[in-house]
Motif scaffolding. Structure first.
Motif, short mmCIF file in Angstrom:
data_model
loop_
_atom_site.label_atom_id
_atom_site.label_comp_id
_atom_site.label_asym_id
_atom_site.label_seq_id
_atom_site.Cartn_x
_atom_site.Cartn_y
_atom_site.Cartn_z
N GLY A 42 -34.64 4.44 34.03
CA GLY A 42 -35.10 4.55 32.66
C GLY A 42 -33.98 4.45 31.65
O GLY A 42 -32.88 4.94 31.87
N GLN A 43 -34.33 3.81 30.58
CA GLN A 43 -33.34 3.59 29.54
C GLN A 43 -32.96 4.91 28.89
O GLN A 43 -33.81 5.76 28.63
N GLY A 44 -31.71 5.13 28.67
CA GLY A 44 -31.26 6.34 28.00
C GLY A 44 -31.15 7.53 28.91
O GLY A 44 -30.83 8.63 28.44
N ALA A 45 -31.34 7.31 30.20
CA ALA A 45 -31.32 8.44 31.11
C ALA A 45 -29.92 9.02 31.23
O ALA A 45 -29.75 10.22 31.47
N ASP A 46 -28.86 8.17 31.03
CA ASP A 46 -27.49 8.67 31.19
C ASP A 46 -27.13 9.70 30.14
O ASP A 46 -26.27 10.54 30.34
N LYS A 47 -27.83 9.64 29.00
CA LYS A 47 -27.54 10.64 27.94
C LYS A 47 -28.12 12.00 28.31
O LYS A 47 -27.64 13.02 27.87
N GLN A 48 -29.20 11.98 29.12
CA GLN A 48 -29.89 13.23 29.43
C GLN A 48 -29.60 13.67 30.85
O GLN A 48 -30.42 14.31 31.49
N ILE A 49 -28.39 13.34 31.32
CA ILE A 49 -28.10 13.57 32.73
C ILE A 49 -28.07 15.06 33.07
O ILE A 49 -28.32 15.46 34.20
N ALA A 50 -27.82 15.90 32.06
CA ALA A 50 -27.79 17.34 32.32
C ALA A 50 -29.18 17.83 32.73
O ALA A 50 -29.33 18.63 33.66
N GLN A 51 -30.21 17.30 32.00
CA GLN A 51 -31.59 17.67 32.35
C GLN A 51 -31.93 17.20 33.77
O GLN A 51 -32.54 17.93 34.56
N ALA A 52 -31.48 16.00 34.06
CA ALA A 52 -31.76 15.46 35.39
C ALA A 52 -31.14 16.35 36.46
O ALA A 52 -31.76 16.61 37.49
N ARG A 53 -29.93 16.86 36.14
CA ARG A 53 -29.27 17.71 37.13
C ARG A 53 -30.08 18.98 37.37
O ARG A 53 -30.29 19.39 38.51
N THR A 54 -30.56 19.60 36.28
CA THR A 54 -31.32 20.83 36.48
C THR A 54 -32.62 20.55 37.23
O THR A 54 -33.04 21.34 38.09
N LEU A 55 -33.23 19.41 36.89
CA LEU A 55 -34.47 19.06 37.61
C LEU A 55 -34.20 18.88 39.10
O LEU A 55 -34.93 19.41 39.95
N LEU A 56 -33.12 18.19 39.39
CA LEU A 56 -32.82 17.94 40.80
C LEU A 56 -32.47 19.23 41.52
O LEU A 56 -32.81 19.43 42.70
N ALA A 57 -31.77 20.12 40.75
CA ALA A 57 -31.47 21.41 41.36
C ALA A 57 -32.74 22.18 41.66
O ALA A 57 -32.88 22.82 42.72
N ALA A 58 -33.70 22.11 40.72
CA ALA A 58 -34.97 22.81 40.93
C ALA A 58 -35.75 22.19 42.08
O ALA A 58 -36.53 22.86 42.77
#
Lengths: 295, 444
Positions: A186-202
């Motif tokens: 998804g476009q712009g996902a690199d800006k929100q990588i912190a959210q992705a990290r928490t999601l992956l952690a969850a």
């Protein structure tokens, strides 16, 4: 014979002559004093200098001589840098660094622009941090901290490797090169990588089932599972919503059911989308309806 | 008189200009030496204490930056006798002082003792215009003094009001602002030969200098060597120079009498020279090294080598006893002192409340001079030295330089000569515009 006139030197007269008296008085007048003791010498010095330096050849010769002298000092072997030692870089990055290095060795310490070298090195994408020292013995020591690949990001046609902070590391040729990295789309996902990290952690309890995260419309995340299931998360509190799904999964085995999407976008009204029923399901359904009809 | 008044005012303006520029030369034309000091006026700031009182009681806003003396030439009895020689002497002194000061001076204040100074007491009296005494009244009363006929070829050197009286109150120093009807003044006027001043002015001009003031050396010697209470209570200063012995009497801080006796140390030397058949220089040396005035018991055994360079062994090895020397010197010194006594008596010195006599000048350094002087002049005799002024070299602090130091004080201190007061209105003549301006200034 005795001279008739007494020579001036032998005349025993302490009085100054009229002219020497006047001369002294003139010389004592402030303007003339300043002129004689400062003005004229200064004018002579400045004038000679100006005449001497008005010739271009002389100016060049002097500047060349000065330059030579300068170079002969700074290019003494004690000041020369002959070797570059790079620490902490992978072989590929090492090559890259040596390639972008803006100086030709050997070079004098005084000619090294460490700021420029630092700029050139940190411009390289895989470099997170760099420290440059000139060591004794003519070594330029470069300590590099490389970016660690953390995510694989499919952005349109390209496949990019990102580090934990979302910075670009390098392009990847295929997903297979980095099988252990989570995939993000998804476009712009690199800006929100912190959210992705928490999601992956969850998502650690179902980590083996996760195919990747998809950033939809540059505002919210979808979690895509391996059996084509999608969990649509809201913009706000996506982690909470995701954890609710996980709880549902633990208690009611939600994800192993025949569901294609779990829509958590509205927190009050989680919605399930059923997948197309398989042949077996259809069979079960018809049997059950027949039984009810019989009764 | 008015011509002199103008020239004195011009000199005063020049002195002011010199003070503004900050450098002025002091020139003492004596018969035995010509001395020159160069003074720099820095203003009072650097020596004025915030508490008010400073060293020298703040009376010196100047310091000496150059000094020189040279043997006098062409000057006899305090008067210039040979212009060329005197000019050379002035040039010598000035050049070495300038070299020391490293600055060029253009203005010079000079003093001399000759010219047969003569004192006159003048009185003037006017009715005060509007009750209160104004500066203009003082100018008027000074102008109203009836000037005696002091003769053709004489010129006024000093004219100082020494006393003001308003109605029946006498002894006023500054009557301005007081209320009264009749204002009268006593003025002391000193005249000298015109020729002497003209010669001096010419010599100074030949040295490319401007004469910014002239003073009589008895006056300035008194200024330097009399202490303040002596000047206040009444004292005579006797400046025993080489060619002249000058007398000034001070009372209430003003000079009230000055005179000169044309006898001095050179006459003593000449007597020695004649009596011992030695050259003048040798006689001077014997006088200064072995001279004395009071006989003692061992004088007969005190033999003085006369010396000489004639080549005649007998003649060059002569010795004289100190008794002989005293026998030569004493009558001459007694003659000088008796002449001084006569002048003081003529001036009425014995009527003064205090009869202090201060001996100064080079010739007063002869041992025994104070004892001899007290026998002739009276009991209250002391040897005086000049005041200390800022940065005066040690060599100039002796009694022989009291006229030089006094002239520095004279040049630096505000003066109370007649021409230093405001000009009376009549002298403005037809300058009616200035009169109108004055009227405006006084009334608004």
């Amino acid at each position: 014979m005795r001279p008739i006139k007494t020579p001036r030197a032998f005349r025993n007269d302490p009085a100054p002559s009229r002219w020497s008296y006047r001369f002294m008085r003139v010389m004592l007048s402030p303007v003339l004093r300043r002129m004689v003791f400062f003005g004229i010498p200064a004018a002579i010095c400045v004038g000679t200098g100006a005449i001497y330096f008005s010739d271009l050849d002389r100016r060049d010769a002097i500047s060349a001589a000065v330059q030579d002298m300068y170079r002969s000092v700074i290019e003494r072997p004690e000041f020369m840098v002959k070797v570059i030692a790079i620490h902490g870089a992978s072989p590929a990055l090492d090559m890259d660094i040596r390639e972008v290095m803006p100086v030709e060795l050997p070079v004098s310490q005084f000619d090294l622009d460490l700021q420029e070298i630092y700029g050139a090195i940190t411009e390289l994408d895989p470099v997170a941090e760099a420290r440059i020292h000139v060591k004794q013995g003519g070594t330029l020591k470069i300590d590099v901290v490389e970016r660690v690949p953390a995510y694989l990001w499919r952005n349109g046609d390209s496949l990019e490797v990102l580090d934990a902070s979302g910075s670009f590391v390098r392009f990847a040729v295929s997903r297979v090169d980095y099988p252990d990295l989570p995939l993000i789309v998804g476009q712009g996902a690199d800006k929100q990588i912190a959210q992705a990290r928490t999601l992956l952690a969850a998502a650690r309890p179902i980590a083996d089932r996760i195919r990747g995260l998809s950033y939809v419309g540059q505002r919210r995340w979808d979690v895509v599972l391996k059996n084509d299931q999608t969990i649509l998360l809201p913009e706000k509190n996506p982690v909470q919503a995701f954890e609710r799904v996980l709880v549902l999964d633990q208690t009611q085995d939600l994800l192993s059911r025949n569901i294609s999407a779990i829509d958590m976008r509205l927190a009050q009204r989680p919605t399930l989308r059923l997948a197309q029923p398989t042949e077996l399901d259809l069979l079960n359904t018809t049997q059950k309806s027949a039984e009810t009809n019989d009764q | 008189m008015s011509e002199l008044y103008e020239s004195q005012r011009a000199m005063r303006a020049m002195r002011k200009a010199a003070m503004q520029r900050g450098v002025i030369a002091i020139l003492d034309l004596g018969s035995s030496k010509v001395g020159c000091l160069i003074l720099r006026f820095d203003g009072m700031e650097h020596i004025t204490d915030p508490d008010g009182v400073t060293s020298l009681a703040g009376q010196s806003g100047f310091r000496v930056i150059g000094s020189a003396t040279t043997r006098s030439r062409g000057i006899e009895f305090g008067e210039i006798s040979s212009m060329v020689e005197a000019e050379r002497a002035i040039r010598t002194a000035l050049q070495s002082a300038q070299r020391l000061a490293n600055v060029r001076v253009d203005h010079v204040i000079a003093c001399f003792s000759g010219g047969a100074p003569r004192s006159y007491g003048l009185t003037g009296q006017i009715d005060v215009e509007n009750q209160m005494v104004s500066e203009q009244d003082i100018a008027q009363v000074l102008a109203s003094c009836d000037v005696p006929d002091y003769g053709i070829g004489r010129e006024v050197l000093h004219a100082q009001p020494v006393n003001f009286a308003l109605d029946h109150r006498s002894g006023l120093l500054d009557p301005r602002g007081q209320i009264g009807q009749r204002l009268s003044t006593d003025m002391h006027m000193l005249t000298v030969d015109q020729k002497v001043i003209h010669d001096l002015a010419y010599c100074v001009k030949r040295c490319d200098l401007e004469l910014a003031g002239v003073a009589s050396s008895p006056y300035v010697a008194g200024l330097a060597s009399l202490v303040e209470d002596e000047q206040e209570l009444g004292a005579a200063c006797i400046d025993m120079g080489g060619g002249t012995t000058s007398i000034s009497i001070f009372m209430k801080k003003h000079m009230i009498f000055a005179d000169t006796v044309c006898l001095g140390g050179d006459h003593v030397t000449r007597d020695i020279s004649m009596g011992l058949q030695v050259p003048f220089a040798t006689a001077e040396r014997i006088k200064t090294r072995n001279g004395g005035l009071m006989a003692t018991g061992m004088d007969d055994r005190d033999m003085i080598e006369v010396g000489g360079e004639t080549g005649d062994w007998e003649h060059d090895r002569r010795t004289v006893s100190r008794t002989e020397l005293i026998g030569i010197m004493r009558p001459r010194v007694e003659e000088i002192l008796e002449e001084v006594r006569a002048r003081l008596d003529a001036a009425g010195f014995d009527h003064l409340p205090s009869q202090q006599i201060v001996l100064t000048g080079g010739a007063s350094q002869v041992p025994g001079m104070d004892t001899l002087a007290s026998r002739i002049l009276g009991q209250q005799v002391r040897l005086g030295r000049p005041l200390r002024i800022h940065r005066l070299p040690q060599a100039y602090s002796g009694p022989s330089c009291s006229a030089l130091v006094g002239l520095s004080l004279f040049g630096a201190s505000p003066q109370d000569e007649w021409w230093d007061f405001e000009m009376p209105l009549e002298r403005y003549g037809q300058k009616s515009l200035r009169r109108a301006l004055r009227w405006f200034k006084e009334n608004w």
